[in-house]
Design a protein around this motif. Structure first.
Motif, PDB file in Angstrom:
ATOM      1  N   VAL A  76     -16.540  -4.590  17.450  1.00 30.91           N
ATOM      2  CA  VAL A  76     -16.936  -5.074  16.130  1.00 30.91           C
ATOM      3  C   VAL A  76     -17.540  -3.949  15.298  1.00 30.91           C
ATOM      4  N   VAL A  77     -17.594  -4.187  14.002  1.00 27.69           N
ATOM      5  CA  VAL A  77     -18.269  -3.287  13.066  1.00 27.69           C
ATOM      6  C   VAL A  77     -19.495  -4.027  12.539  1.00 27.69           C
ATOM      7  N   PRO A  78     -20.691  -3.471  12.709  1.00 31.18           N
ATOM      8  CA  PRO A  78     -21.884  -4.171  12.235  1.00 31.18           C
ATOM      9  C   PRO A  78     -22.104  -4.002  10.732  1.00 31.18           C
ATOM     10  N   SER A  79     -22.478  -5.083  10.102  1.00 33.96           N
ATOM     11  CA  SER A  79     -22.885  -5.073   8.698  1.00 33.96           C
ATOM     12  C   SER A  79     -24.395  -5.259   8.705  1.00 33.96           C
ATOM     13  N   ILE A  80     -25.136  -4.172   8.436  1.00 40.76           N
ATOM     14  CA  ILE A  80     -26.587  -4.158   8.637  1.00 40.76           C
ATOM     15  C   ILE A  80     -27.337  -4.170   7.312  1.00 40.76           C
ATOM     16  N   LEU A  81     -28.454  -4.856   7.303  1.00 44.80           N
ATOM     17  CA  LEU A  81     -29.330  -4.987   6.131  1.00 44.80           C
ATOM     18  C   LEU A  81     -28.616  -5.754   5.016  1.00 44.80           C
ATOM     19  N   ARG A  82     -27.973  -6.842   5.403  1.00 40.56           N
ATOM     20  CA  ARG A  82     -27.250  -7.656   4.430  1.00 40.56           C
ATOM     21  C   ARG A  82     -28.186  -8.169   3.336  1.00 40.56           C
ATOM     22  N   ASN A  83     -27.641  -8.229   2.144  1.00 33.53           N
ATOM     23  CA  ASN A  83     -28.385  -8.686   0.966  1.00 33.53           C
ATOM     24  C   ASN A  83     -29.648  -7.866   0.743  1.00 33.53           C
ATOM     25  N   PHE A  84     -29.664  -6.644   1.304  1.00 31.73           N
ATOM     26  CA  PHE A  84     -30.843  -5.774   1.206  1.00 31.73           C
ATOM     27  C   PHE A  84     -32.076  -6.575   1.619  1.00 31.73           C
ATOM     28  N   SER A  85     -32.060  -7.006   2.889  1.00 27.82           N
ATOM     29  CA  SER A  85     -33.070  -7.947   3.388  1.00 27.82           C
ATOM     30  C   SER A  85     -34.471  -7.366   3.494  1.00 27.82           C
ATOM     31  N   ALA A  86     -34.623  -6.056   3.349  1.00 29.79           N
ATOM     32  CA  ALA A  86     -35.948  -5.422   3.360  1.00 29.79           C
ATOM     33  C   ALA A  86     -35.888  -4.130   2.552  1.00 29.79           C
ATOM     34  N   PRO A  87     -36.959  -3.779   1.842  1.00 30.81           N
ATOM     35  CA  PRO A  87     -36.962  -2.552   1.032  1.00 30.81           C
ATOM     36  C   PRO A  87     -37.163  -1.302   1.882  1.00 30.81           C
ATOM     37  N   VAL A  88     -36.121  -0.933   2.602  1.00 22.20           N
ATOM     38  CA  VAL A  88     -36.172   0.212   3.514  1.00 22.20           C
ATOM     39  C   VAL A  88     -34.958   1.096   3.292  1.00 22.20           C
ATOM     40  N   LYS A  89     -35.045   2.317   3.795  1.00 23.52           N
ATOM     41  CA  LYS A  89     -33.893   3.208   3.821  1.00 23.52           C
ATOM     42  C   LYS A  89     -33.192   3.013   5.154  1.00 23.52           C
ATOM     43  N   LEU A  90     -31.898   2.778   5.119  1.00 25.32           N
ATOM     44  CA  LEU A  90     -31.113   2.558   6.327  1.00 25.32           C
ATOM     45  C   LEU A  90     -30.281   3.796   6.614  1.00 25.32           C
ATOM     46  N   GLU A  91     -30.456   4.363   7.796  1.00 25.41           N
ATOM     47  CA  GLU A  91     -29.765   5.595   8.148  1.00 25.41           C
ATOM     48  C   GLU A  91     -29.235   5.528   9.579  1.00 25.41           C
ATOM     49  N   PRO A  92     -28.091   6.154   9.857  1.00 29.13           N
ATOM     50  CA  PRO A  92     -27.593   6.208  11.238  1.00 29.13           C
ATOM     51  C   PRO A  92     -28.491   7.118  12.072  1.00 29.13           C
ATOM     52  N   ALA A  93     -28.720   6.756  13.323  1.00 26.78           N
ATOM     53  CA  ALA A  93     -29.583   7.558  14.195  1.00 26.78           C
ATOM     54  C   ALA A  93     -29.023   8.955  14.399  1.00 26.78           C
ATOM     55  N   SER A  94     -27.700   9.077  14.336  1.00 24.42           N
ATOM     56  CA  SER A  94     -27.057  10.377  14.536  1.00 24.42           C
ATOM     57  C   SER A  94     -27.240  11.303  13.340  1.00 24.42           C
ATOM     58  N   GLY A  95     -27.600  10.728  12.198  1.00 23.38           N
ATOM     59  CA  GLY A  95     -27.733  11.523  10.975  1.00 23.38           C
ATOM     60  C   GLY A  95     -26.443  11.645  10.187  1.00 23.38           C
ATOM     61  N   LYS A  96     -25.320  11.174  10.750  1.00 23.27           N
ATOM     62  CA  LYS A  96     -24.027  11.249  10.064  1.00 23.27           C
ATOM     63  C   LYS A  96     -23.444   9.849   9.934  1.00 23.27           C
ATOM     64  N   VAL A  97     -23.075   9.480   8.712  1.00 27.41           N
ATOM     65  CA  VAL A  97     -22.503   8.157   8.503  1.00 27.41           C
ATOM     66  C   VAL A  97     -21.077   8.120   9.042  1.00 27.41           C
ATOM     67  N   ASN A  98     -20.674   6.958   9.499  1.00 29.81           N
ATOM     68  CA  ASN A  98     -19.307   6.749   9.964  1.00 29.81           C
ATOM     69  C   ASN A  98     -18.483   6.306   8.763  1.00 29.81           C
ATOM     70  N   GLU A  99     -17.772   7.243   8.133  1.00 31.69           N
ATOM     71  CA  GLU A  99     -17.055   6.940   6.902  1.00 31.69           C
ATOM     72  C   GLU A  99     -15.944   5.923   7.122  1.00 31.69           C
ATOM     73  N   SER A 100     -15.358   5.922   8.300  1.00 35.79           N
ATOM     74  CA  SER A 100     -14.301   4.959   8.601  1.00 35.79           C
ATOM     75  C   SER A 100     -14.863   3.535   8.588  1.00 35.79           C
ATOM     76  N   ASP A 101     -16.042   3.357   9.183  1.00 34.30           N
ATOM     77  CA  ASP A 101     -16.679   2.037   9.190  1.00 34.30           C
ATOM     78  C   ASP A 101     -17.098   1.627   7.787  1.00 34.30           C
ATOM     79  N   LEU A 102     -17.573   2.580   6.991  1.00 31.32           N
ATOM     80  CA  LEU A 102     -17.965   2.261   5.622  1.00 31.32           C
ATOM     81  C   LEU A 102     -16.757   1.797   4.807  1.00 31.32           C
ATOM     82  N   ALA A 103     -15.621   2.472   4.985  1.00 31.07           N
ATOM     83  CA  ALA A 103     -14.402   2.080   4.279  1.00 31.07           C
ATOM     84  C   ALA A 103     -13.970   0.677   4.720  1.00 31.07           C
TER      85      ALA A 103
END
Length: 412
Positions: free
Chosen positions: A193-220
């Motif tokens: 599966v592909v996770p959809s995290i922080l839906r509806n901007f459920s909290a005023p936080v910055k969301l970042e991948p632990a690796s420091g690099k976004v998975n562009e394929s998952d974002l697309a």
């Protein structure tokens, strides 16, 4: 918070209204949180009363109220409000009184949640995940960091989409992140599966991948498939930002550019998007203030040039399609006559048409292109029946030069 909820219902698009709010919070309030004026939503002291009129007190404050609704559900929030009015109607009250009413009405302990009131700065939540195919088990690890000495109570709304079909296999579930790091398990899955995290901007936080690099394929993937309107928009924004930042950092970006062009093209032509405002937001590139939040050293001209480079590449690639859509919307709006309409559909048409105008006017290198852009923006400006269209055209005209200079001067 009440105003935001009402506005979303009146315009029959809570996702569109929510996106506008998120843009402001990330562009203005996050910057305030990161600057020398950073303060909690309930300051311990103040010099003058007008010190309280800040993006943090009002906009972040509304996000805190929204988190009650997210944690307790709309029914639980209403129960808390009823008790709050019963106890305090006509009285002077504190934030603690509000929190106590919410907690008592729902029989929950919100003492940890109270740390939001005294914590300045924007918390960061990092994520990493793994899938065990043999067990059909998906692991999602969330880790938080903030200026609080102790962990905050952060509601993180999550949904899971099947990586092959795009079908939502786990609907929106609110995870309660109360420790510095927690792992949440989702069993019984039939595939990755592909996770959809922080839906509806459920909290005023910055969301970042632990690796420091976004998975562009998952974002697309999420930009095309996510069932949460806010996260679908946000995934596209993060994908666009990843490309712009690569250009800004002089990194190789050909693959990212192709992915962005594919995503933009799918969104442009997606017949499943019935709300013009949603399409408009999904096609707009991240603003310069948002991009500035993602870099350590802010170079405004460099950010602007990198963003313009991406915008122009998109405009050239889809010039024919964008022109056709722009002309259709122009005809639709003209059929309304001189009547200025403020219903959700009319607002959406104007917003989308103005986005198309911005892309078409970004093609302005040669003298002929400058003439075409100036004519288009001038026509848009002169035919405008409201300030929205007038200002959108003016924003294009004021930056024109060369063959577009005369049109710029005439508008000014």
């Amino acid at each position: 918070f009440r105003d935001q909820q009402f506005s979303g219902q009146v315009n029959n698009s809570t996702a569109v209204n929510r996106i506008g709010v998120v843009q402001f919070v990330r562009g203005r309030q996050f910057a305030e949180d990161d600057g020398p004026m950073s303060h909690p939503i309930r300051p311990d002291s103040y010099i003058a009363m007008d010190n309280f009129y800040t993006a943090t007190v009002y906009r972040k404050g509304s996000e805190i109220i929204r988190m009650y609704d997210t944690i307790l559900s709309s029914t639980g929030f209403r129960k808390g409000m009823d008790l709050y009015f019963k106890r305090h109607d006509g009285c002077a009250v504190t934030c603690d009184d509000f929190l106590a009413a919410m907690a008592d009405a729902n029989g929950v302990d919100l003492s940890q949640f109270s740390r939001w009131y005294s914590t300045s700065g924007t918390p960061t939540v990092t994520y990493e995940s793994s899938y065990d195919a043999k067990k059909g088990l998906f692991h999602l690890t969330l880790t938080q960091s903030s200026r609080s000495n102790d962990p905050l109570f952060i509601p993180v709304a999550v949904g899971l989409l099947d990586r092959e079909s795009g079908e939502e296999v786990i609907p929106t579930t609110v995870l309660e992140l109360k420790e510095t790091s927690q792992t949440f398990d989702f069993p019984g899955l039939k595939g990755d599966v592909v996770p959809s995290i922080l839906r509806n901007f459920s909290a005023p936080v910055k969301l970042e991948p632990a690796s420091g690099k976004v998975n562009e394929s998952d974002l697309a993937f999420l930009a095309a498939k996510d069932t949460d309107g806010v996260n679908r928009w946000d995934s596209a924004q993060r994908l666009y930002a990843a490309l712009i930042l690569k250009i800004l950092n002089n990194e190789s970006f050909d693959e990212s550019m192709n992915r962005v062009l594919d995503t933009f093209g799918e969104t442009l032509k997606d017949e499943g998007i019935s709300d013009d405002s949603m399409r408009a937001f999904a096609l707009i590139l991240p603003g310069e203030s948002t991009l500035a939040e993602a870099v350590k050293v802010v170079d405004p001209p460099a950010i602007r040039n990198a963003r313009k480079q991406v915008k122009k590449a998109i405009a050239i690639k889809f010039k024919g399609e964008i022109t056709a859509y722009y002309n259709k919307l122009t005809a639709d709006i003209a059929s309304d006559g001189t009547t200025f309409k403020v219903d959700g559909a009319s607002v959406g048409r104007r917003r989308l048409r103005n986005v198309y105008l911005g892309y078409l006017c970004s093609i302005n290198e040669t003298a002929e292109e400058q003439k075409v852009a100036a004519y288009l923006a001038s026509s848009h400006f002169n035919a405008a029946t409201g300030m929205t269209d007038k200002l959108a055209a003016f924003n294009q005209l004021v930056s024109m030069s060369g063959e577009g200079a005369s049109a710029r001067d005439a508008a000014i």
